[in-house]
Scaffold this motif. Structure first.
Motif, PDB file in Angstrom:
ATOM      1  N   MET A 100       0.853  -1.193   0.000  1.00 27.24           N
ATOM      2  CA  MET A 100       0.000   0.000   0.000  1.00 27.24           C
ATOM      3  C   MET A 100       0.885   1.238   0.000  1.00 27.24           C
ATOM      4  SD  MET A 100      -3.270   1.037   0.587  1.00 27.24           S
ATOM      5  CE  MET A 100      -4.195   2.305   1.377  1.00 27.24           C
ATOM      6  N   SER A 101       0.689   2.117  -0.984  1.00 28.68           N
ATOM      7  CA  SER A 101       1.542   3.293  -1.098  1.00 28.68           C
ATOM      8  C   SER A 101       1.185   4.322  -0.038  1.00 28.68           C
ATOM      9  CB  SER A 101       1.369   3.899  -2.485  1.00 28.68           C
ATOM     10  OG  SER A 101       1.768   2.950  -3.440  1.00 28.68           O
ATOM     11  N   THR A 102       2.188   5.135   0.341  1.00 25.84           N
ATOM     12  CA  THR A 102       1.963   6.119   1.384  1.00 25.84           C
ATOM     13  C   THR A 102       1.254   7.353   0.856  1.00 25.84           C
ATOM     14  OG1 THR A 102       4.117   7.048   0.949  1.00 25.84           O
ATOM     15  CG2 THR A 102       3.969   5.454   2.728  1.00 25.84           C
ATOM     16  N   THR A 103       1.242   7.547  -0.442  1.00 22.60           N
ATOM     17  CA  THR A 103       0.553   8.701  -0.979  1.00 22.60           C
ATOM     18  C   THR A 103      -0.109   8.312  -2.280  1.00 22.60           C
ATOM     19  OG1 THR A 103       0.781  11.043  -1.435  1.00 22.60           O
ATOM     20  CG2 THR A 103       2.455   9.626  -2.358  1.00 22.60           C
ATOM     21  N   SER A 104      -1.204   8.973  -2.627  1.00 19.56           N
ATOM     22  CA  SER A 104      -1.835   8.690  -3.907  1.00 19.56           C
ATOM     23  C   SER A 104      -2.758   9.839  -4.253  1.00 19.56           C
ATOM     24  CB  SER A 104      -2.628   7.391  -3.843  1.00 19.56           C
ATOM     25  OG  SER A 104      -3.615   7.494  -2.852  1.00 19.56           O
ATOM     26  N   PRO A 105      -2.864  10.143  -5.536  1.00 20.38           N
ATOM     27  CA  PRO A 105      -3.844  11.141  -5.929  1.00 20.38           C
ATOM     28  C   PRO A 105      -5.238  10.547  -5.774  1.00 20.38           C
ATOM     29  CG  PRO A 105      -2.805  10.162  -7.845  1.00 20.38           C
ATOM     30  CD  PRO A 105      -2.153   9.557  -6.642  1.00 20.38           C
ATOM     31  N   GLN A 106      -6.275  11.414  -5.742  1.00 16.63           N
ATOM     32  CA  GLN A 106      -7.612  10.889  -5.478  1.00 16.63           C
ATOM     33  C   GLN A 106      -8.199  10.196  -6.703  1.00 16.63           C
ATOM     34  OE1 GLN A 106      -9.564  14.098  -3.140  1.00 16.63           O
ATOM     35  NE2 GLN A 106      -8.933  12.621  -1.600  1.00 16.63           N
ATOM     36  N   GLU A 107      -7.830  10.648  -7.907  1.00 19.28           N
ATOM     37  CA  GLU A 107      -8.259   9.905  -9.090  1.00 19.28           C
ATOM     38  C   GLU A 107      -7.094   9.855 -10.072  1.00 19.28           C
ATOM     39  OE1 GLU A 107     -10.780  13.199 -11.466  1.00 19.28           O
ATOM     40  OE2 GLU A 107     -11.688  12.386  -9.645  1.00 19.28           O
ATOM     41  N   ARG A 108      -7.180   8.921 -11.039  1.00 19.78           N
ATOM     42  CA  ARG A 108      -6.030   8.742 -11.945  1.00 19.78           C
ATOM     43  C   ARG A 108      -5.816   9.993 -12.783  1.00 19.78           C
ATOM     44  NH1 ARG A 108      -4.978   3.453 -15.007  1.00 19.78           N
ATOM     45  NH2 ARG A 108      -7.016   3.756 -15.961  1.00 19.78           N
ATOM     46  N   ILE A 109      -4.566  10.386 -12.922  1.00 18.83           N
ATOM     47  CA  ILE A 109      -4.212  11.645 -13.579  1.00 18.83           C
ATOM     48  C   ILE A 109      -4.036  11.394 -15.075  1.00 18.83           C
ATOM     49  CG2 ILE A 109      -2.343  13.350 -13.742  1.00 18.83           C
ATOM     50  CD1 ILE A 109      -1.877  12.578 -10.682  1.00 18.83           C
ATOM     51  N   PRO A 110      -4.698  12.182 -15.923  1.00 19.29           N
ATOM     52  CA  PRO A 110      -4.508  11.981 -17.365  1.00 19.29           C
ATOM     53  C   PRO A 110      -3.097  12.400 -17.789  1.00 19.29           C
ATOM     54  CG  PRO A 110      -5.975  13.851 -16.953  1.00 19.29           C
ATOM     55  CD  PRO A 110      -5.636  13.271 -15.614  1.00 19.29           C
ATOM     56  N   VAL A 111      -2.423  11.536 -18.514  1.00 13.79           N
ATOM     57  CA  VAL A 111      -1.058  11.848 -18.958  1.00 13.79           C
ATOM     58  C   VAL A 111      -0.980  11.714 -20.472  1.00 13.79           C
ATOM     59  CG1 VAL A 111      -0.067  11.012 -16.777  1.00 13.79           C
ATOM     60  CG2 VAL A 111      -0.147   9.475 -18.747  1.00 13.79           C
ATOM     61  N   ALA A 112      -0.060  12.495 -21.054  1.00 14.42           N
ATOM     62  CA  ALA A 112       0.208  12.384 -22.490  1.00 14.42           C
ATOM     63  C   ALA A 112       1.549  11.692 -22.681  1.00 14.42           C
ATOM     64  CB  ALA A 112       0.227  13.774 -23.131  1.00 14.42           C
ATOM     65  N   LEU A 113       1.664  10.950 -23.769  1.00 14.74           N
ATOM     66  CA  LEU A 113       2.906  10.228 -24.088  1.00 14.74           C
ATOM     67  C   LEU A 113       3.393  10.670 -25.462  1.00 14.74           C
ATOM     68  CD1 LEU A 113       5.017   8.006 -23.690  1.00 14.74           C
ATOM     69  CD2 LEU A 113       3.298   6.329 -24.439  1.00 14.74           C
ATOM     70  N   LEU A 114       4.546  11.335 -25.494  1.00  7.46           N
ATOM     71  CA  LEU A 114       5.151  11.800 -26.756  1.00  7.46           C
ATOM     72  C   LEU A 114       6.106  10.721 -27.253  1.00  7.46           C
ATOM     73  CD1 LEU A 114       6.178  15.431 -25.590  1.00  7.46           C
ATOM     74  CD2 LEU A 114       3.885  14.528 -26.120  1.00  7.46           C
TER      75      LEU A 114
END
Ligand code: NAP
Length: 370
Positions: A1-15
């Motif tokens: 279990m990670s000690t930190t996490s954002p509340q929802e998945r973050i949209p990322v772009a892949l170049l």
């Protein structure tokens, strides 16, 4: 279990999504707990096509159907609209031209390209080794930011050397690399050059190992990196292995140490990614192998999800103090996995512009300095 996490998945772009490293990102992002692949870009040759038609998929895994249907977008900041975080797996000539545009447009760019690695404003990060160099992000001139992943051979070398640097000090390093074919991108080295052969030249590679080491092992002070004085001499060779770079290393140490001391330094080594239990962190960054003929790429490159370095064959060196062999996966730890870990670390430290993490989950980074 990670000690930190954002509340929802973050949209990322892949170049550069269609290349060798881009494909590894697609695999790793498929089930990433914090990040969601929202946009993919590549060259004008690929833009406008569905990914499944544009890319020559070279991985053993099946290309996810949802990604196969995604449209490849042009590599321009508008394509990453709505994505605070942008991973770059661009060819360096393309990266030279566009990465700063993305940073200026407010995106946090995590790049695998060599273009800005040695720029004094830009952190060059191996997350276990120099996490505090991310503080350079605080004084960057762009609305977003730019952080870089080192050369794939440099990353393996750093994981093997940093425990020795912390315990005994490093003075001189001599390294001979045996580098995998996937390091040359898609479609790779022509078969008539690769099979039954060793190519004792990889353009620019020796210089990267020799220069990046000083920056990564350097000290962050007064808002800048003071490079480490260790002297590095590198020979780089391409060998007929698909994945995994093997490095034969000789090292001289500042303080005397026994072989048992070196084994203990490697075995006990842990960094911020392990302390924070980041999603892509290996449980153990360095694995010491006791077999007389280890490490070997086919057997050991995938240890700890391809994110660990392995070391073996430690013995006295008649020229320097010790010699050993180290191995790491070039497109996982050395590229896509390393960049994901870097982004997870920056996120956990609250250093990605436009992304807030809950206060109670923010990290206790004070005092962590390496
Ligand atoms: P690659 O297979 O040659 O892929 C290059 C990517 O860049 C492709 O998606 C390509 O798109 C895109 N591209 C090329 N020219 C472009 C342009 N003018 N505009 C926009 N996109 C363009 O290379 P790779 O091995 O994946 O490496 C990617 C980066 O990571 C390089 O900078 C490399 O030095 C670095 N790196 C590689 C490794 C490794 O082990 N392979 C390890 C560490 C770092 P198209 O398919 O449309 O041409």
């Amino acid at each position: 279990m990670s000690t930190t996490s954002p509340q929802e998945r973050i949209p990322v772009a892949l170049l550069g999504a269609t290349g060798s490293v881009g494909q590894r990102f697609i695999e790793l992002l498929a089930d990433h707990p914090w990040f969601r692949l929202a946009a993919i870009t590549a060259s004008p040759r690929s833009a406008g096509k569905p990914y499944g038609k544009a890319a020559r998929w070279m991985q053993a895994s099946t290309l996810p159907d949802a990604v196969a249907k995604m449209e490849v977008l042009p590599t321009a900041p508008e394509s990453a609209s709505g994505c605070p975080l942008v991973f770059s797996a661009l060819d360096s000539q393309a990266a030279d031209l566009v990465e700063l545009d993305f940073a200026a447009a407010g995106h946090m760019v995590v790049s695998n390209a060599k273009s800005y690695r040695m720029d004094p404003r830009v952190p060059l990060i191996v997350p276990e080794v120099n996490p505090n160099h991310l503080r350079l992000l605080e004084s960057q001139p762009w609305a977003g930011g730019l952080a870089t992943n080192p050369n794939c051979s440099t990353i393996g070398l750093m994981l093997a050397l940093k425990p020795l640097e912390d315990a005994f000090g490093i003075e001189k390093v001599h390294v001979v690399t045996l580098q995998a074919l996937s390091g040359a991108g898609v479609p790779g080295v022509p078969s008539l050059q690769a099979v039954d052969n060793v190519v004792p030249f990889i353009g620019g590679e020796e210089d990267k190992l020799e220069s990046e080491t000083g920056k990564i092992l350097g000290r962050f002070d007064d808002g800048q990196i003071h490079h480490h004085s260790a002297v590095v001499s590198a020979h780089c060779n391409r060998v007929p292995v698909i994945d995994g770079h093997t490095l034969c290393v000789s090292v001289s140490l500042a303080r005397p140490a026994s072989p048992e001391d070196l084994f203990a330094a490697w075995n006990q080594y842990r960094g911020e990614p392990q302390r924070l239990d980041l999603p892509t962190a290996p449980a153990q960054p360095v694995h010491v192998l006791s077999q007389p003929d280890a490490p070997q790429p086919r057997l050991h490159r995938d240890l700890d999800g391809g994110m660990a370095a392995t070391v073996g064959r430690l013995r006295p060196c008649p020229l320097l103090d010790y010699k050993f062999v180290t191995l790491s996966h070039n497109t996982l730890r050395g590229a896509a996995g390393g960049a994901l870990l870097l982004a997870e670390l920056a996120l956990a430290r609250g250093q990605i512009p436009g992304i807030e993490i809950p206060q109670e989950e923010s990290l206790r980074m004070e005092g962590s300095d390496s």
